[in-house]
Write an enzyme that holds these catalytic residues in place. Structure first.
Site, PDB file in Angstrom:
ATOM      1  N   LYS A 130       0.808  -1.210   0.000  1.00  0.00           N
ATOM      2  CA  LYS A 130       0.000   0.000   0.000  1.00  0.00           C
ATOM      3  C   LYS A 130       0.855   1.280   0.000  1.00  0.00           C
ATOM      4  CE  LYS A 130      -3.754  -2.170  -0.519  1.00  0.00           C
ATOM      5  NZ  LYS A 130      -4.077  -3.286   0.310  1.00  0.00           N
TER       6      LYS A 130
ATOM      7  N   HIS B  21      -6.930  -0.325  -6.608  1.00  0.00           N
ATOM      8  CA  HIS B  21      -7.048  -1.325  -5.546  1.00  0.00           C
ATOM      9  C   HIS B  21      -7.999  -2.411  -6.061  1.00  0.00           C
ATOM     10  CE1 HIS B  21      -8.120  -2.074  -1.022  1.00  0.00           C
ATOM     11  NE2 HIS B  21      -7.137  -2.847  -1.414  1.00  0.00           N
TER      12      HIS B  21
ATOM     13  N   CYS C 286     -15.029  -7.185   1.967  1.00  0.00           N
ATOM     14  CA  CYS C 286     -16.262  -7.253   1.165  1.00  0.00           C
ATOM     15  C   CYS C 286     -16.199  -8.384   0.148  1.00  0.00           C
ATOM     16  CB  CYS C 286     -16.508  -5.938   0.437  1.00  0.00           C
ATOM     17  SG  CYS C 286     -17.005  -4.603   1.510  1.00  0.00           S
ATOM     18  N   GLY C 287     -15.298  -9.324   0.349  1.00  0.00           N
ATOM     19  CA  GLY C 287     -15.263 -10.482  -0.545  1.00  0.00           C
ATOM     20  C   GLY C 287     -14.370 -10.324  -1.763  1.00  0.00           C
TER      21      GLY C 287
HETATM   22  C1  SPV Z   1      -6.356  -4.186   2.622  1.00  0.00           C
HETATM   23  O1  SPV Z   1      -6.671  -3.904   3.778  1.00  0.00           O
HETATM   24  O2  SPV Z   1      -6.925  -3.683   1.642  1.00  0.00           O
HETATM   25  C2  SPV Z   1      -5.288  -5.160   2.380  1.00  0.00           C
HETATM   26  C3  SPV Z   1      -4.389  -5.513   3.473  1.00  0.00           C
HETATM   27  O3  SPV Z   1      -5.116  -5.580   1.272  1.00  0.00           O
HETATM   28  S1  SPV Z   1      -3.216  -4.283   3.788  1.00  0.00           S
HETATM   29  O4  SPV Z   1      -1.922  -4.774   3.408  1.00  0.00           O
HETATM   30  O5  SPV Z   1      -3.272  -4.009   5.188  1.00  0.00           O
HETATM   31  O6  SPV Z   1      -3.547  -3.107   3.005  1.00  0.00           O
HETATM   32 MN    MN Z   2      -6.110  -4.317  -0.190  1.00  0.00          MN
END
Ligand code: SPV
Ligand code: MN
Length: 627
Positions: free
Chosen positions: A231, A250, A274-275
């Site tokens: 992220k 995303h 949300c799946g």
């Molecule tokens: C999300 O929360 O959208 C994920 C996990 O894919 S994280 O790496 O925490 O963003």
């Molecule tokens: Mn994610």
């Protein structure tokens, strides 16, 4: 230059020096030397793409206690601090100049002050430790989509995760020569507790420098805060994409297998929980990715790749029944990192909703655990955390798509947006065109909070394209970039919304978890114009006959007219209320809303009103079908 060499020579063995020197990139060498001076490690390990280097990292995770080996070969478990179990949104900030446009909509800190603060947490953070310098590639290697990245970290767990989740980048760096075009990430777990988790969570920071395309992460281990290419890179990529005319989203990428061997690729954006991952793993279909996609226009076509090659997925409710392929991968030998699950006395991982009884004691994110154990606040500690995760290679999965690593990507047939919505959107619907799809579907996503999240249940949270947490630009610019993308392709991908969470008056879900295959197989037909739909004020919905056939074929179920009407009736008051809510956000909270967004809302409102005048507030699809 000499100074850089001297700094590096001081901490790098001859072998590591040689590995670094094989990449002839002055910006890279400067970065490593800068990091060495600041964090002051005892030594530096340069991680190439070689098996030997990857093995070294795996071994280090165990030696340092960052991962513990489990009973099954290749399986390990990592724990984050009890209070470091998710992305820290409050302390994730952009380093901006006070006059930047972005300050109006983003969480930010003044650039110089923020840098100074985070440098102070990095200062001497690696004394007594080894610094890892590792190279990865966002997107397939040797492709238009590739973005080389360098990760500096003192956590072998972070590096190990990246070796699973991303394509190797050492050779890519050798190919780019002295180009300054790469992302840089620096992370320190900071001081550790006796359980080897980050201790000083008050100094947990994720600071994003868009100008330098660099991200700092300190005093945290949770992968969403630390794994640079996930992220942290998405936030940089969204800006880069805006400048260069492509999209960083995303989104999962799914290969839907239609009639006569046809494969149609869908990208899909859903907020967390949300799946999204389970949609990317629909039975009988093939997966390219479950979390982040880049979309580019190549020869007039929208094409997409998975930025990653692994999955960092939520493990709760992964059971043999609901997610058979992942369950199998999690219970057979192979490289898997479990995160924040319960480790039983048999040294096996356990998690909530796995479809079998959990042990009453073991080890988890709170340390030694027994049933009924409470935390400082008196809350009962669950055996596994609700955000417990697994990290594995997609190549370990039986349903991997053969074009997973295709440098050309795959053509996007359809884009799907979804959220957790109990009462408004129908289960599946096609937007009339790209513009309406972006505005009325993607830019209007809301998701209801669940019992699993903090705060009140059932509160709708706006989440533009489900990319809200990662947007690194003003909303209007982002919407325009999306609209513009559709204008530049020869053929717009079809845009759909889905809603798996519609409930009836009795509060029960109107659909089974596995019904989602039907919505996607209908969308697959629509992408190719293989069937007509029914025009409604909100978009095009499936005809009853088509769903009867698809339910029979994919769910072996007789689909009744009553179910169809209940699921697909157009709910005018709820749709109007949603338009009111979303419009209010775009008018009051977003300062650069493009006029077309408001015009499109007005158009949708007018269509709803006209139909309501004719048929009432709840419109049966059969009324519209006879038009
Ligand atoms: C999300 O929360 O959208 C994920 C996990 O894919 S994280 O790496 O925490 O963003
Ligand atoms: Mn994610």
């Amino acid at each position: 230059m000499d100074n850089v060499k001297n700094i590096l020579k001081d901490k790098l063995s001859a072998e590591n020096m040689e590995k670094l020197a094989a990449i002839k990139n002055s910006k890279l060498h400067d970065f490593v030397a800068w990091a060495v001076e600041l964090a002051n490690p005892d030594s530096v390990f340069v991680c190439t793409d070689s098996d030997a280097d990857r093995d070294y990292i795996r071994k280090r995770t165990i030696e340092l206690g960052e991962e513990i080996p489990l009973a099954t070969k290749g399986h390990t478990c990592h724990f984050d601090n009890y209070n470091d179990q998710a992305r820290d949104k409050a302390n994730t900030k952009y380093l901006l100049r006070a006059d930047a446009d972005e300050t109006k909509s983003l969480n930010w800190v003044e650039r110089e002050a923020g840098k100074k603060e985070v440098h102070s947490y990095l200062k001497d953070s690696m004394v007594g430790r080894q610094m890892i310098v590792a190279f990865f590639c966002l997107g397939p290697i040797d492709s238009q989509f590739s973005i080389p990245c360098v990760q500096i970290t003192d956590s072998s767990y972070v590096c190990h995760s990246e070796t699973i989740l991303y394509r190797p980048g050492y050779e890519q760096f050798q190919k780019i020569g002295d180009s300054p075009e790469f992302f840089r990430f620096i992370h320190t777990a900071g001081e550790l507790t006796e359980n080897k988790t980050s201790k000083n969570l008050d100094k947990r920071r994720v600071y994003i420098d868009l100008e330098d395309e660099m991200v700092y992460s300190t005093n945290t281990q949770y992968a969403g805060n630390t794994v640079g290419l996930k992220k942290l890179a998405l936030r940089l990529a969204i800006q880069k994409a805006l400048r260069e005319g492509w999209l960083a989203e995303h989104m999962f990428v799914l290969g839907a297998h239609g009639p006569e061997g046809r494969v149609t690729y869908f990208t899909g954006a859903f907020p967390s929980a949300c799946g999204k991952t389970s949609t990317s793993m629909l039975p009988g279909q093939t997966i390219i990715g479950d979390d982040i996609a880049y979309l580019r226009i190549i020869d007039g076509k929208a094409r997409t790749v998975n930025v990653e090659k692994g999955i960092f997925g939520i493990i709760q409710n992964v059971s043999p029944e609901d997610d058979p392929i992942i369950y199998e991968a999690l219970t057979t030998p192979g490289e898997v990192i479990f995160g924040n699950v319960l480790v039983g006395e048999d040294n096996m991982p356990y998690w909530l909703g796995m479809g079998k009884e959990l042990p009453e004691k073991g080890y988890n994110h709170s340390g030694q655990w027994h049933k009924g154990k409470t935390d400082d606040q008196g809350n009962e500690i669950t055996p596994s955390h609700k955000n417990a995760r697994y990290t594995l290679n997609i190549s370990e999965l039986k349903n991997k798509d053969p074009r997973l690593d295709d440098p050309e990507g795959v053509e996007v047939g359809g884009v799907v947006y979804g959220g957790r919505d109990s009462d408004t959107w129908v289960p599946v619907e096609q937007a009339y065109d790209w513009t309406e799809g972006i505005i009325l579907k993607g830019a209007s996503i809301e998701s209801e909070t669940t019992a699993a999240t903090l705060g009140q249940e059932g509160v709708r949270k706006f989440n533009i394209m489900s990319n809200q947490d990662f947007l690194s630009m003003p909303y209007g610019q982002y919407i325009n970039a999306n609209l513009d993308f559709g204008k530049r392709v020869d053929k717009e991908p079809a845009v759909f919304s889905v809603n798996y969470f519609l409930r009836g008056k009795d509060g029960k879900f109107l659909n089974a978890v596995s019904d989602k295959i039907v919505w996607f197989m209908w969308a697959e037909l629509r992408v190719h114009g293989d069937t007509d739909g029914i025009d409604t004020p909100t978009g095009v919905i499936p005809k009853y006959e088509d769903l009867v056939e698809l339910f029979k074929k994919y769910r072996n179920k007789d689909y009744s007219k009553d179910e169809y009407v209940e699921q697909f009736k157009i709910r005018v008051p709820e749709n109007m209320a949603k338009l009111d809510r979303i419009e209010k956000i775009y008018k009051e909270e977003i300062s650069d809303t493009p006029q077309i967004v408001l015009d499109t809302f007005a158009k949708a409102r007018k269509r709803l009103q006209a139909m309501a005048d004719k048929y009432g507030d709840y419109i049966s699809p059969f009324d519209l079908a006879s038009n």
